[in-house]
Structures are given as C-alpha cells and as structure tokens.
Design a protein around this motif. Structure first.
Motif, PDB file in Angstrom:
ATOM      1  N   GLY A 201       0.831  -1.215   0.000  1.00  0.00           N
ATOM      2  CA  GLY A 201       0.000   0.000   0.000  1.00  0.00           C
ATOM      3  C   GLY A 201       0.851   1.244   0.000  1.00  0.00           C
TER       4      GLY A 201
ATOM      5  N   LYS B 173      -0.636   7.401   3.045  1.00  0.00           N
ATOM      6  CA  LYS B 173      -1.903   8.124   2.891  1.00  0.00           C
ATOM      7  C   LYS B 173      -1.729   9.579   3.318  1.00  0.00           C
ATOM      8  CE  LYS B 173      -4.880   4.132   3.281  1.00  0.00           C
ATOM      9  NZ  LYS B 173      -3.720   3.211   3.208  1.00  0.00           N
TER      10      LYS B 173
ATOM     11  N   HIS C 177      -0.023  -3.002   4.617  1.00  0.00           N
ATOM     12  CA  HIS C 177      -1.199  -3.875   4.709  1.00  0.00           C
ATOM     13  C   HIS C 177      -0.842  -5.126   5.517  1.00  0.00           C
ATOM     14  CE1 HIS C 177      -4.498  -6.491   3.400  1.00  0.00           C
ATOM     15  NE2 HIS C 177      -5.135  -5.375   3.070  1.00  0.00           N
TER      16      HIS C 177
ATOM     17  N   ASP D 159       4.670   1.422  -0.870  1.00  0.00           N
ATOM     18  CA  ASP D 159       4.580   1.068  -2.305  1.00  0.00           C
ATOM     19  C   ASP D 159       5.255  -0.263  -2.640  1.00  0.00           C
ATOM     20  OD1 ASP D 159       3.189   3.437  -2.869  1.00  0.00           O
ATOM     21  OD2 ASP D 159       5.069   4.544  -3.135  1.00  0.00           O
TER      22      ASP D 159
ATOM     23  N   ASP E  95      -7.705  -4.346  -1.384  1.00  0.00           N
ATOM     24  CA  ASP E  95      -7.837  -3.145  -0.549  1.00  0.00           C
ATOM     25  C   ASP E  95      -6.485  -2.605  -0.072  1.00  0.00           C
ATOM     26  OD1 ASP E  95      -7.242  -5.153   1.199  1.00  0.00           O
ATOM     27  OD2 ASP E  95      -8.845  -4.725   2.629  1.00  0.00           O
ATOM     28  N   ALA E  96      -5.401  -3.132  -0.636  1.00  0.00           N
ATOM     29  CA  ALA E  96      -4.083  -2.693  -0.159  1.00  0.00           C
ATOM     30  C   ALA E  96      -3.596  -1.450  -0.896  1.00  0.00           C
ATOM     31  CB  ALA E  96      -3.068  -3.826  -0.309  1.00  0.00           C
ATOM     32  N   ASP E  97      -3.809  -1.403  -2.203  1.00  0.00           N
ATOM     33  CA  ASP E  97      -3.247  -0.306  -2.999  1.00  0.00           C
ATOM     34  C   ASP E  97      -4.193  -0.048  -4.167  1.00  0.00           C
ATOM     35  OD1 ASP E  97      -1.749   1.187  -4.958  1.00  0.00           O
ATOM     36  OD2 ASP E  97       0.084   0.616  -3.901  1.00  0.00           O
ATOM     37  N   ARG E  98      -4.965   1.006  -4.047  1.00  0.00           N
ATOM     38  CA  ARG E  98      -6.028   1.304  -5.032  1.00  0.00           C
ATOM     39  C   ARG E  98      -5.446   1.445  -6.440  1.00  0.00           C
ATOM     40  NH1 ARG E  98     -10.559  -0.520  -4.860  1.00  0.00           N
ATOM     41  NH2 ARG E  98     -10.238  -0.750  -7.071  1.00  0.00           N
TER      42      ARG E  98
END
Ligand code: GLY
Ligand code: MN
Ligand code: MN
Length: 495
Positions: A70, A73, A86, A102, A181-184
C-alpha cells in the motif's frame, strides 16, 4: 503516473528554498563517503513468513498472487499519516514497521510452487536529486532506505527494484489475483490488464476476495513467532497501564485528564513498541458507557471509574487489546464493585469453557448466561434470565450490545474476512488467540435501571491463547480481581 516510477516531490514551491543551479546540483552530488554496508542476518520472522508463503502457494497452484504493502496516505497537503503496511503483506513478508511504502510481494507461479519476489523502492544514489530534494522519500528528509541486498538478507526473500514491477504488470492475465484493498492504484492497473486479457467489461473480483478470505483464515491459528510477539505486546501494555496509574495525580488535576491518560499510554507505546494497536479508549465516569470513546476530552474525577481499553502494537504489528476498569480513588464503591464483580464473573465463566473443540460462539453464550442472571437478580429485566436468554428476547443485551470475543493478532480485529463457519461458528483450535471482553454499561439516561447504576460502565478484556488441553489467559498478569486492582492502585494512593 505509472506505479513504478518515483513520485515527484509534492508542490511546496512557495516555501521551498532548495537551490536549483547546476553548480549546486553538482556540488551536492559529490564528496560523499562510501556507504558502510553490511547485510543483516535474517530476522526471526523470516522463516515463519516463508512457511506462510509456502502454505499459500499450495492453495493457489498456477496463479500469480500480488500482495501490495500500500501507499502512504495523505493527511493534509504534503503531510502523510504514519505509514502502515497492509497486514497481509506484513504477514507474508515479515516486514512490519520498517516496511517501505509502495512495496509489492509477488508470488509468480512456477512448474511447482511459486517464486516469491519483493519489489520495493531501493535507496536512491547520490547522483539523483531525490536524496536531498524530495521531502516525501528523500534520504535527507526521512532517512535512508535499505538496499535490495540488505532487505533480501533480512527477510530471506528475493528482492527487485520497484521499476521492475512493470514486467510483472505486463504479464498480468486472468490467472492473476491481487489483495484489492491494499493499494487502489495498483489494483486499478491490474484490473485494467485483466479486462484486456479476458476481453470483458467488468472484473470478476471473486478470486481476489477468496485470496483475502483465505489469508484471514490462515491467520486464525497463530505460529510460535506470533504467540511470542503477542505475549510481548501484552507485557508492554501492562507497563503502559502501570504508567497511567503512576500519573493519576496529574491526570485528575487536568481538566482533560482522559487526554493525559491517552498521552501517557502512548508514550509507552512509542517507547517500547511501534505505536498503539488502535485508538486508546480513555473513558472516565459516564464516558465508559460509550463503547468506543476515543475523543478522550473529559476529566478524570476522584470517586469515578475509568475504563481504559488500550493495546501496544510492536514493530512486527502484533498488538495486545486489553481493558481494565479502575476506581480512580483506589477503592471500588459498593455499587461499582457489584457491577465489576458481575462482569468479572462473566469473563471467568467464558474463559472456563475455552478448550479445543468447542465452538467460538459458545464463549459469548457462557458470558451472556452470567450477564442475564445478574441483571435479572438485580431486578433490571422485565422477564427471568432464562426468558431473556431466548434468542427472541435478549433484554439483557440492552446493557452489553457488543460481542464477547474477537480474534487478535497482526490486526486488533484479526481474521475479519474469515467465513462465519470458520470464525463465529467455527471450532476453537490450539494456537488461536482471541479476546474475552464482557461488559455492563448503564447509560446515564437509562430509565430501566435505578439511579445508582446510571453512568456506570465496566469492561474487562483479556487476551486468551488456546492450548492443547484448555486455554491460557496471557494477560492474567494485569490485575483484574477487585483486591488485585485495589492493590495495584495502592501504587498511586499509598493508602
Ligand atoms: N479495542 C477494541 C476492542 O476491544 O475490540
Ligand atoms: Mn477487543
Ligand atoms: Mn479493546
């Protein structure tokens, strides 16, 4: 921007004073001592993470599995929240608080099994301007990143630079699964390529969701490393509770004493762990009736109780989840004690039945039998305890609307994507770790209870390890009986 390129520095132009002349760029790129590099020995969890990957590999022959850490944010403008990888990524790599944002773990299918490769943004050379001019990722700003070789040695994993993830993305087909749901951004890229491959308009997410579910279910039984981490998290949390009691005089003196409680606990969490495993609930007096009171803006007054629900998360991300309800002045009043002992009896009744082979839901039922009996005895229910326990009634649940237990591990609410038949309706097995946390909460405006109960909230929460023959309360060392709690508080009052 492709996922694999370096992020540009975010706009700070109106306050940036970094020189941009070629003279400066040449000067800052030169005259650095060689890095004194050595590769670490593999960390303890590397072997455990390898075993977890190997189990997953057997479940998904021929599938390419992508598990992103992920991205950082944004909190506000160019300021980020603290990064947390994540949980599935941490579980499968053993990389916790020191994970690089990342990063991506890829399990590439082979003839037999999978080749695991960890892609991450290795440190930038001094010939780039990243190291001094990029506040998000630059070495001058946030510290150095490790090299590919260092991480490979540390985690016992093949590593590649993030730019090489592009070649994995080129291969993505409908036999590829990703933790969604880890990295859009990465999920969108993977979806785009799968759509092209399958020549369809919408992605079938079922396989991805099954991967997430299988990982949640794999986490239901903890390995030796995880159990040892959870024990350490509980021990650190005990120290945090000790610290809070030690600060009670200052806490009571401050108009927002609950914030001081949070701060004192947080000091221990940052000193001895990574951070708190969830926002601390410092709920004094009637705030204890608000189940997830995390604003913590209230006073802490003599004569009241404070419900403190707090847990320290270690660098590995494993967290404790403990609640104690403490009489601020050091002694329970008769009514506080009456409610406290009922909740303790419910907790003990639930703990007493835990052993391999029971159903997880029976733990809640054992606690509720006591809660119904006590509230009926006190004349609070319109029916008998037996009638209240009938699934069609449940009057006693007015005073405890939450569940009694949840699994605990790398997430405070661990294994959340497991199927109901594996979790709530599942059989308890050795190596499972979960909470037992009954409570009684009498809202200040609840007309069904006499005045003396109103505004009292009690929860007692322990962390339980299932053993071969029964169970161990791994937080039993944190005082929980009335005499033990009062003794603990003597440290504050000296009385
Ligand atoms: N601290 C949240 C919970 O007890 O589940
Ligand atoms: Mn809990
Ligand atoms: Mn809790």
């Amino acid at each position: 921007m492709a996922k694999t390129s370096s992020p540009a520095p975010r706009a700070t132009g109106n306050r940036s004073t970094t020189p941009v002349s070629d003279t400066f760029k040449d000067y800052i790129a030169s005259n650095w001592a060689d890095r004194q590099d050595s590769n670490p020995a593999a960390r303890e969890q590397a072997a455990f993470a390898a075993a977890r990957r190997s189990r997953l590999s057997k479940m998904y022959p021929g599938k390419r599995l992508i598990i992103p850490a992920g991205a950082a944010k944004v909190r506000s403008n160019d300021t980020d929240f603290p990064f947390r990888a994540h949980s599935d990524f941490a579980y499968l790599t053993g990389w916790g608080a020191d994970s690089e944002p990342d990063s991506v773990l890829v399990l590439e299918p082979e003839e037999s099994g999978h080749q695991a490769t960890l892609y991450f943004r290795e440190r930038a050379g001094r010939d780039s301007d990243e190291f001094y001019a990029n506040p998000q990722i630059g070495e001058f700003w946030i510290g150095p990143r490790p090299s590919l070789a260092q991480v490979a040695a540390d985690l016992g994993l093949e590593t590649k630079g993030i730019a090489e993830l592009e070649s994995v993305l080129d291969k993505v087909d409908s036999g590829t699964l990703i933790i969604r749901d880890a990295d859009r951004d990465l999920t969108d890229q993977v979806d785009g390529r799968r759509l092209l491959d399958a020549e369809v308009d919408s992605v079938d997410e079922d396989g991805d969701l099954q991967l997430a579910r299988d990982l949640s279910e794999a986490k239901l039984v903890k390995d030796e490393f995880e159990i040892s981490e959870l024990r350490k998290a509980v021990a650190a949390t005990k120290l945090g509770f000790d610290d809070v009691i030690g600060d009670f005089d200052a806490i009571v003196a401050h108009p927002r004493g609950e914030r001081l409680v949070e701060g004192t606990f947080n000091r221990r969490a940052r000193a001895d762990g990574n951070t708190v495993g969830y926002d601390t609930i410092a709920a004094s007096g009637p705030h204890a009736c608000i189940l997830h009171w995390t604003r913590n803006t209230g006073p802490v007054r003599e004569g009241e109780m404070i419900l403190l629900d707090a847990g320290i998360e270690l660098e590995s991300y494993y967290t404790a989840d403990i609640t104690r309800t403490l009489p601020i002045s050091g002694k329970f009043s008769p009514i506080q004690r009456k409610v406290y002992e009922a909740v303790l009896e419910a907790a003990d009744a639930a703990f007493a039945i835990v052993k391999p082979g029971i159903r997880f839901r029976e733990i809640h039922a054992a606690a509720m039998a006591v809660i119904a009996r006590k509230t009926a005895e006190w004349g609070l229910l319109p029916v008998s305890a037996e009638e209240s326990l009938d699934p069609g009634n449940q009057y006693h649940r007015r005073y405890m609307v939450h569940g009694t237990s949840h699994h605990l591990g790398i997430d405070v609410h661990d294994c959340a994507k497991a199927r109901r038949e594996m979790y709530l309706d599942g059989l308890v097995e050795p190596g499972m770790v979960f909470t037992i946390e009954p409570g009684l909460y009498f809202q200040p405006d609840d007309l069904t209870v006499p005045d003396e109960y109103r505004g009292i909230g009690v929860r007692i929460e322990d962390n339980i390890l299932v053993t071969e023959n029964g169970a161990e309360n791994i937080s039993a060392g944190i005082p929980r009986t009335v005499p033990d709690v009062e003794n603990w508080l003597l440290g504050r009052t000296g009385k």
